[in-house]
Design an enzyme around this catalytic site. Sequence first.
Site, PDB file in Angstrom:
ATOM      1  NE  ARG A 259      28.340 -28.181  17.927  1.00 35.68           N
ATOM      2  CZ  ARG A 259      29.265 -28.330  18.876  1.00 35.68           C
ATOM      3  NH1 ARG A 259      29.100 -29.240  19.824  1.00 35.68           N
ATOM      4  NH2 ARG A 259      30.338 -27.564  18.885  1.00 35.68           N
ATOM      5  NE  ARG A 274      22.546 -31.575  25.569  1.00 34.69           N
ATOM      6  CZ  ARG A 274      23.753 -32.124  25.435  1.00 34.69           C
ATOM      7  NH1 ARG A 274      24.393 -32.028  24.291  1.00 34.69           N
ATOM      8  NH2 ARG A 274      24.308 -32.776  26.430  1.00 34.69           N
ATOM      9  CD  GLU A 346      31.434 -31.983  27.422  1.00 33.12           C
ATOM     10  OE1 GLU A 346      31.984 -31.343  26.514  1.00 33.12           O
ATOM     11  OE2 GLU A 346      30.523 -32.805  27.221  1.00 33.12           O
ATOM     12  CB  SER A 349      35.674 -32.155  25.130  1.00 36.08           C
ATOM     13  OG  SER A 349      34.558 -32.752  25.739  1.00 36.08           O
ATOM     14  NE  ARG A 387      27.512 -27.371  28.103  1.00 39.00           N
ATOM     15  CZ  ARG A 387      27.297 -28.672  27.945  1.00 39.00           C
ATOM     16  NH1 ARG A 387      27.983 -29.539  28.680  1.00 39.00           N
ATOM     17  NH2 ARG A 387      26.433 -29.109  27.054  1.00 39.00           N
TER      18      ARG A 387
END
Length: 436
Positions: A259, A274, A346, A349, A387
């Site tokens: 991404r 990220r 985070e 999700s 993460r």
Amino acid sequence: MLDIKQIRENPEILDNSLAKRGAQAQSSSILALDEQRRNLLTQAQGLQQQRNALSKQVGQLKSKGEDASEIMAQVQQMGPQLKELEEQASQKEAELNELLSGIPNILQDDVPQGQDDTENEEIRGWGEPQTFDFEPKHHYELGEDLGQMDFETGVKLAGSRFVWMQGDLARLERALALFMLDHLRSRGFTEVMPPLMVNTQTMYGTGQLPKFGDDMYEMTTGEWLNPTSEVMLTNYAQDKILSTDQLPLRWCAWTPCFRKESGSAGKDTRGYIRMHQFAKVEMVQLTTPEQSEAAHEWMTETAEGVLRALNLPYRVMLLCGGDTGFGVNKTYDIEVWLPGQDTFREISSCSTCGDFQGRRMNGRFRSGQDKPQFVHTLNGSGLATGRTLVAVLENYQQADGSIVVPEVIRPYLGGQELITAEGAFAPAVDATAEAA
């Protein structure tokens, strides 16, 4: 995709949801296009009925040996008119579908109004951040000091937001993924090894396209690199009619994801938070409408179980309207404590989408002889392995820069308890001796 019938009956529900997201009302534009389309279809149907009636008269006159040329001329004149009306109706339908495809999902009533993540609501928390008798380091400092996380080589080989990771840290991330998959299997998920490239229709089905095309990697052959295995796992139902006996379906997969993560200005420019390429253990559920609310709570608790097993402090946040994803009607973010950053970040999700994705991918289910209904879909990270690695590095760091391996992960690393700089390279193997 939203249900146009629902918008006709209750346009204020859509507009109130958009207001929660901080977006402009859209129902009037949608209904105007819908009315134009329906009027054109009504005209076309009326003209077709007239044409059919006249054609019948032609047949009757000819059977009597009478002149039907005048009526035949009228019928012929109606052909181009009918074609034009049908083309206009088709154009309006295309415009309506394009508009609807860019409208986000309708939020659930308990989603709070808000503009961004500063207005999310904390639902619960678990664990207490530990205190260190030294200044805790960021994960990237720890990884570089261990000689096992090399961002310079990643940039050299691929560009910014890529990393070369080796030795025990590479093994640790793989071990974390294997532990997560075993945890999900114990909860009733079936592990899947899906394709890592998908076509445009599949991306459309889960809402990545057309809105987020610029954030994805498109191949020159027209396929797209996997942005999240949610796309493939959810689209299992594409153009299918499942039976209620099959539901809920629970899939999980560990895959690389690609991404164009940009982040906000200057945020996460360093480190492993990220990246353009990252790995994730994904959970997906396909359910009936009656199951979906309980399934959402259960799936969130399932992701929490991974963090509790790793003894990583976390909190669960209910996202406000402005921070809730496009195809989602309610999301819980699970945020893990990172002592190096002195904040929660985070790590998962967990979202429920209602029938939004079911409509887009034409995924349905049927009970007995009942009319098929669109499936409800849910997805969540169980967890993002990169993460999670970051969280383990920062929470399990020692004063000398070594990393304690979480107890539940040790069986996946042959009992190894500590990661040190000595694990940057595998010990040399004498190929001659090994062959002998």
